[in-house]
Design an enzyme around this catalytic site. Structure first.
Site, short mmCIF file in Angstrom:
data_model
loop_
_atom_site.label_atom_id
_atom_site.label_comp_id
_atom_site.label_asym_id
_atom_site.label_seq_id
_atom_site.Cartn_x
_atom_site.Cartn_y
_atom_site.Cartn_z
N ASP A 166 0.83 -1.22 0.00
CA ASP A 166 0.00 0.00 0.00
C ASP A 166 0.85 1.25 0.00
O ASP A 166 0.94 1.92 1.02
CB ASP A 166 -0.90 -0.08 1.26
CG ASP A 166 -1.95 1.01 1.30
OD1 ASP A 166 -2.15 1.68 0.30
OD2 ASP A 166 -2.56 1.18 2.38
N GLU A 218 -2.46 9.96 -1.00
CA GLU A 218 -3.66 9.15 -1.24
C GLU A 218 -4.38 8.86 0.07
O GLU A 218 -5.60 8.85 0.16
CB GLU A 218 -3.29 7.83 -1.92
CG GLU A 218 -4.49 6.97 -2.35
CD GLU A 218 -4.88 5.87 -1.35
OE1 GLU A 218 -5.89 5.19 -1.59
OE2 GLU A 218 -4.18 5.70 -0.34
N GLU A 219 -3.58 8.62 1.11
CA GLU A 219 -4.13 8.17 2.39
C GLU A 219 -4.80 9.30 3.15
O GLU A 219 -4.35 10.45 3.10
CB GLU A 219 -3.01 7.58 3.24
CG GLU A 219 -2.27 6.41 2.61
CD GLU A 219 -3.06 5.11 2.69
OE1 GLU A 219 -4.24 5.14 3.10
OE2 GLU A 219 -2.47 4.07 2.35
N ASP A 271 -3.01 -0.78 -6.95
CA ASP A 271 -3.07 -0.55 -5.50
C ASP A 271 -3.19 -1.88 -4.75
O ASP A 271 -3.79 -2.83 -5.26
CB ASP A 271 -4.26 0.37 -5.15
CG ASP A 271 -4.06 1.12 -3.83
OD1 ASP A 271 -3.05 0.89 -3.14
OD2 ASP A 271 -4.93 1.94 -3.48
N HIS A 364 -3.48 -1.62 6.31
CA HIS A 364 -3.42 -0.55 7.32
C HIS A 364 -3.02 -1.06 8.71
O HIS A 364 -3.43 -0.48 9.73
CB HIS A 364 -4.75 0.24 7.39
CG HIS A 364 -4.88 1.19 6.22
ND1 HIS A 364 -5.87 2.13 6.12
CD2 HIS A 364 -4.13 1.33 5.11
CE1 HIS A 364 -5.73 2.81 4.98
NE2 HIS A 364 -4.68 2.33 4.36
ZN LIG Z 1 -3.85 2.66 2.35
#
Ligand SMILES: [Zn+2]
Ligand SMILES: *[C@@H]1O[C@H](CO)[C@@H](O)[C@H](O)[C@H]1NC(C)=O
Ligand SMILES: *[C@@H]1O[C@H](CO)[C@@H](O)[C@H](O)[C@H]1NC(C)=O
Length: 426
Positions: A166, A218-219, A271, A364
């Site tokens: 990620d 992105e996060e 992704d 995550h």
């Molecule tokens: Zn992520």
């Protein structure tokens, strides 16, 4: 050296290709993709070594350089950004950054997308993209001295979120594709500039270039919302939507292309890749043909044995299983998963979203580190992307399908292929 079985399947591929090509329809921007010649294919699968760039055991691999905590507006994020820039400049790509500031739930932050283009004069681009930032996790309150030691220990062991799937691994795969395709892309550029690439049929692909976009931010800094997520993608899509292409630049112009955004043929977004046995689904009808071609590339490579690696035999012919969920021709999963593609999708850009769904189990969590990555899986992604992109760009000039005709091993292979194909057609 090519093994005879490799040669056999290469012949097999080109014959299957002939059988298939008459079925290619031309709808929704779909076009037929020509299989690579045997020589080009063999070279592409081995050069560079498909493990080299994604090897977390090698501290100087592309992956290892990226696989550090790299939340936006940190020194490490800048380090990774500069690594991406210098690597692509080293391959003679045109590199620019899209730098901006935005308010986040944890204050104002600086962001920078990295955009690398093989031929900046080309009027249209196929974009291959992923995000290079890693998710920011807040540190614990540091005002209680007695907790300090424990907090530091905890931070060092647990809060070093490096986002391996990620999306460090997808970024490393993009650099691998750039490196593997670079000589072919350069040869193609020379042919185009010399006017020898284009016949009528090729004109649509001749004016197309490959662009890599590494999105920052992105996060979400806190919880994923419309305003706390995909900072880089939102900024770039809006900027390109309002950047008009001047007719006075030396860029070759097409009539219907007015903005940088309109010059995007398709955007491929990678992704959450790199863990074992992902499942990828087709989300958008207008790129279903690209999805299908990627499945076909996987099938060709898997049947041949290209995925078997080292001791790992679970990907040998007859044993491997597809990463792609067979597309139900009547059902399209419209909308898909929230990600960097959304601001482009909302402005009409055609999207191919290659994301593991379900997400990797480590998603995550601090476990999304090198141990979450599977080398044979990443190697397989590299091979699929190399071949898919080479065929998408027609990186081989027509009529270069060279094969020595008097090689007895190859003649035997051809007889075998002819037999298999006639059996298949029964
Ligand atoms: Zn992520
Ligand atoms: C930056 O990356 C290094 C590894 O290169 C890591 O040890 C360090 O903790 C990172 N810094 C931060 C603030 O995350
Ligand atoms: C252009 O291509 C032709 C045919 O391949 C070749 O003979 C010629 O030398 C090339 N010219 C340039 C300027 O590269």
């Amino acid at each position: 050296m090519l093994s005879s079985s490799l040669r056999m399947w290469l012949s097999w591929c080109s014959i299957l290709w002939l059988a298939q090509s008459s079925f290619q329809a031309s709808v929704l921007g779909e076009r037929s993709l020509t299989a690579l010649s045997n020589d080009a294919m063999a070279k592409l699968l081995t050069t560079p070594d498909p493990v080299k760039n994604i090897d977390p055991r090698n501290p100087s691999s592309h992956l290892s350089k990226i696989l550090i905590p790299r939340a936006p507006d940190t020194q490490n994020n800048t380090f990774v950004r500069n690594y991406l820039i210098s690597t692509l400049k080293g391959l003679n790509w045109h590199v620019e950054t899209d730098e901006f500031e935005a308010d986040t739930p944890v204050g104002r932050k600086k962001f920078a997308n990295v955009i690398a283009t093989k031929d900046p004069d080309a009027p249209r681009r196929l974009i291959l993209s992923a995000h290079f930032d890693s998710k920011y996790f807040p540190s614990y309150p540091m005002n209680q001295v007695r907790l300090l030691h424990a907090v530091i220990q905890y931070s060092l062991t647990c809060l070093q979120f490096v986002g391996a799937t990620d999306s460090a691994a997808p970024c490393a795969m993009m650099l691998d594709a750039a490196e593997a395709l670079n000589p072919l892309l350069e040869a193609r550029m020379k042919r185009i500039k010399n006017g020898s690439q284009l016949d009528d049929e090729d004109e649509d692909v001749g004016d197309l270039t490959l662009q890599l976009v590494f999105f920052d931010g992105e996060e979400a800094f806190k919880d994923w919302t419309d305003t706390d997520s995909i900072y880089g993608a939102r900024h770039l899509a809006e900027k390109w939507d309002t950047t008009y292409i001047s007719p006075h630049t030396k860029r070759r112009l097409m009539n219907d292309v007015t903005t940088e955004l309109a010059a995007i043929e398709h955007l491929i977004l990678l992704d959450l890749l790199g863990a074992k046995q992902p499942l990828i689904r087709s989300s958008f009808i207008d790129t279903a043909w690209m999805f299908d071609h990627m499945v076909a590339v996987e099938e060709r490579l898997g049947t041949n044995g290209a995925f078997a690696y080292d001791e790992e035999q679970s990907m040998a012919p007859g044993k491997w299983t597809s990463y792609f969920v067979k597309r139900n021709k009547d059902i399209f999963h419209m909308g898909g998963i929230g990600d960097d593609h959304l601001p482009f999708l909302n402005r009409g850009v055609s999207i191919l979203h290659i994301i593991a769904n379900p997400f990797p189990r480590v998603w995550h969590s601090s476990k999304d580190d090198a141990t979450a990555l599977d080398i044979p899986t990443m190697r397989r992604w590299n091979l699929i992307l190399r071949v898919f992109l080479a065929e998408y760009f027609e990186l081989e000039p027509k009529g270069s399908k060279s094969r020595s005709l008097n090689d007895p091993e190859e003649e035997e292979a051809d007889r075998y292929v002819a037999r298999s194909v006639s059996e298949l057609s029964l």
